[in-house]
Motif scaffolding. Structure first.
Motif, PDB file in Angstrom:
ATOM      1  N   GLU A   1      21.716  -3.295  35.279  1.00 45.72           N
ATOM      2  CA  GLU A   1      21.501  -4.505  35.178  1.00 45.72           C
ATOM      3  C   GLU A   1      22.435  -5.396  34.656  1.00 45.72           C
ATOM      4  OE1 GLU A   1      17.947  -3.024  37.150  1.00 45.72           O
ATOM      5  OE2 GLU A   1      19.332  -2.677  35.204  1.00 45.72           O
ATOM      6  N   TRP A   2      22.972  -4.328  33.235  1.00 45.37           N
ATOM      7  CA  TRP A   2      23.417  -5.537  31.976  1.00 45.37           C
ATOM      8  C   TRP A   2      25.504  -4.815  32.312  1.00 45.37           C
ATOM      9  CZ3 TRP A   2      21.252  -7.937  29.402  1.00 45.37           C
ATOM     10  CH2 TRP A   2      19.654  -8.136  28.788  1.00 45.37           C
ATOM     11  N   ARG A   3      25.475  -3.744  32.751  1.00 47.33           N
ATOM     12  CA  ARG A   3      26.901  -3.377  33.163  1.00 47.33           C
ATOM     13  C   ARG A   3      27.657  -3.939  33.718  1.00 47.33           C
ATOM     14  NH1 ARG A   3      25.808   3.206  34.365  1.00 47.33           N
ATOM     15  NH2 ARG A   3      24.159   3.764  32.494  1.00 47.33           N
ATOM     16  N   ALA A   4      29.661  -3.640  33.028  1.00 51.33           N
ATOM     17  CA  ALA A   4      30.365  -4.799  33.143  1.00 51.33           C
ATOM     18  C   ALA A   4      30.087  -6.138  33.399  1.00 51.33           C
ATOM     19  CB  ALA A   4      30.556  -4.710  34.613  1.00 51.33           C
ATOM     20  N   LYS A   5      29.198  -6.572  32.544  1.00 54.68           N
ATOM     21  CA  LYS A   5      28.990  -8.016  32.223  1.00 54.68           C
ATOM     22  C   LYS A   5      28.930  -8.567  31.036  1.00 54.68           C
ATOM     23  CE  LYS A   5      25.711  -8.216  36.197  1.00 54.68           C
ATOM     24  NZ  LYS A   5      24.870  -8.322  36.410  1.00 54.68           N
ATOM     25  N   PRO A   6      29.609 -10.205  30.538  1.00 49.63           N
ATOM     26  CA  PRO A   6      29.930 -10.624  29.258  1.00 49.63           C
ATOM     27  C   PRO A   6      28.849 -11.127  28.222  1.00 49.63           C
ATOM     28  CG  PRO A   6      30.852 -11.664  31.053  1.00 49.63           C
ATOM     29  CD  PRO A   6      29.866 -10.880  31.926  1.00 49.63           C
ATOM     30  N   ILE A   7      28.195 -10.498  27.767  1.00 51.92           N
ATOM     31  CA  ILE A   7      27.291 -11.240  26.389  1.00 51.92           C
ATOM     32  C   ILE A   7      27.799 -12.224  25.213  1.00 51.92           C
ATOM     33  CG2 ILE A   7      26.589  -9.392  25.274  1.00 51.92           C
ATOM     34  CD1 ILE A   7      23.978  -9.922  24.974  1.00 51.92           C
ATOM     35  N   GLY A   8      27.333 -13.184  24.721  1.00 54.73           N
ATOM     36  CA  GLY A   8      27.537 -13.963  23.539  1.00 54.73           C
ATOM     37  C   GLY A   8      26.855 -14.163  22.516  1.00 54.73           C
ATOM     38  N   PHE A   9      26.826 -14.880  22.115  1.00 53.39           N
ATOM     39  CA  PHE A   9      25.786 -14.566  20.630  1.00 53.39           C
ATOM     40  C   PHE A   9      25.772 -15.614  20.206  1.00 53.39           C
ATOM     41  CE2 PHE A   9      26.917 -10.433  21.503  1.00 53.39           C
ATOM     42  CZ  PHE A   9      25.798  -9.348  21.582  1.00 53.39           C
ATOM     43  N   VAL A  10      24.636 -16.384  19.746  1.00 57.02           N
ATOM     44  CA  VAL A  10      23.996 -17.574  19.182  1.00 57.02           C
ATOM     45  C   VAL A  10      23.199 -16.894  17.680  1.00 57.02           C
ATOM     46  CG1 VAL A  10      23.367 -20.075  18.859  1.00 57.02           C
ATOM     47  CG2 VAL A  10      24.527 -19.359  20.973  1.00 57.02           C
ATOM     48  N   GLY A  11      24.060 -17.314  17.209  1.00 58.85           N
ATOM     49  CA  GLY A  11      22.873 -16.478  15.979  1.00 58.85           C
ATOM     50  C   GLY A  11      22.460 -17.476  14.920  1.00 58.85           C
ATOM     51  N   TYR A  12      20.905 -17.573  14.234  1.00 57.33           N
ATOM     52  CA  TYR A  12      20.786 -18.746  12.977  1.00 57.33           C
ATOM     53  C   TYR A  12      19.976 -17.805  12.289  1.00 57.33           C
ATOM     54  CZ  TYR A  12      16.688 -18.267  15.434  1.00 57.33           C
ATOM     55  OH  TYR A  12      15.541 -18.446  17.121  1.00 57.33           O
ATOM     56  N   GLY A  13      19.919 -18.163  10.726  1.00 56.09           N
ATOM     57  CA  GLY A  13      19.022 -17.546   9.747  1.00 56.09           C
ATOM     58  C   GLY A  13      19.312 -18.904   8.722  1.00 56.09           C
ATOM     59  N   GLY A  14      19.072 -17.837   7.962  1.00 55.27           N
ATOM     60  CA  GLY A  14      19.458 -18.211   6.067  1.00 55.27           C
ATOM     61  C   GLY A  14      21.292 -18.251   5.972  1.00 55.27           C
ATOM     62  N   LEU A  15      21.145 -17.800   4.548  1.00 57.55           N
ATOM     63  CA  LEU A  15      22.351 -17.724   3.864  1.00 57.55           C
ATOM     64  C   LEU A  15      23.720 -17.290   5.126  1.00 57.55           C
ATOM     65  CD1 LEU A  15      22.129 -16.736   0.200  1.00 57.55           C
ATOM     66  CD2 LEU A  15      22.117 -19.395   1.517  1.00 57.55           C
ATOM     67  N   SER A  16      23.935 -15.613   5.918  1.00 60.80           N
ATOM     68  CA  SER A  16      24.158 -15.223   6.791  1.00 60.80           C
ATOM     69  C   SER A  16      24.516 -16.033   8.582  1.00 60.80           C
ATOM     70  CB  SER A  16      23.237 -14.014   6.512  1.00 60.80           C
ATOM     71  OG  SER A  16      23.007 -13.762   7.661  1.00 60.80           O
ATOM     72  N   GLY A  17      23.061 -16.805   8.552  1.00 62.36           N
ATOM     73  CA  GLY A  17      23.589 -17.598   9.862  1.00 62.36           C
ATOM     74  C   GLY A  17      23.478 -16.808  10.195  1.00 62.36           C
TER      75      GLY A  17
END
Length: 186
Positions: free
Chosen positions: A97-113
């Motif tokens: 189901e994942w194959r040949a599909k794009p994925i983006g990321f929104v990260g959050y946290g402390g100093l490294s975000g």
């Protein structure tokens, strides 16, 4: 847009009193304002997936939803320099189901975000034949970046979200067309 891309936004954190809903709600407002996307949400706190990866009705329904998607964005916290176990289970529950599909990321946290979590995720999504979007939204010291209404004035994050969505739309359109004309051989 006549045929918007189906974008599923995956909210990874499942901890009680998690900050994820604040970040997710902000990103969802941004993504839903973009007519190139039809946006859904898969909140892993509300999506019971078995940690032993066994086939259940819930996991089959989840895989069916992934199959219908054209693109993904994972909103992830960073715990102990990594991403949440719930997200690893979510990634491992499906396969084709994942194959040949794009994925983006929104990260959050402390100093490294959340950037260390995102870098680890790039390795995992490559293994399951996904295309990782270059642009990443990152919130360093995330709890200080949002006001009481869940809005942010973090110009870098706002700009990164727009670039991420442009890149996601480009990859999503091209990969959807490619999958339709020549199924992925993976």
């Amino acid at each position: 847009m006549d045929n918007p891309l189906r974008l599923e936004v995956i909210v990874a954190s499942v901890r009680p009193q998690r900050f994820a809903p604040v970040v997710a709600d902000w990103f969802l407002r941004v993504a839903r304002a973009d007519p190139r996307f039809d946006v859904g949400v898969i909140d892993l706190a509300l999506t019971p997936l078995p940690i032993d990866l066994s086939a259940t009705q819930q996991s089959r329904d989840y895989c069916e939803r992934l199959s219908a998607a054209d693109a993904f964005v994972a909103i992830t916290s960073e715990y102990n320099h990594g991403y949440p176990a719930s997200l690893k289970t979510a990634l491992d529950t499906a396969k084709h189901e994942w194959r040949a599909k794009p994925i983006g990321f929104v990260g959050y946290g402390g100093l490294s975000g959340g950037l260390r979590a995102v870098e680890q995720l790039r390795q995992v999504v490559a293994e399951i034949h996904m295309v990782s979007i270059r642009e990443t939204v990152s919130f360093h010291e995330a709890k200080r970046k949002f006001d009481a209404d869940g809005n942010t004035h973090d110009g870098a994050a706002i700009d990164a979200a727009q670039r991420l969505l442009r890149q996601l739309a480009w990859w999503g359109e091209h990969l959807r067309a490619a999958r339709a004309s020549d199924p992925y051989p993976g």
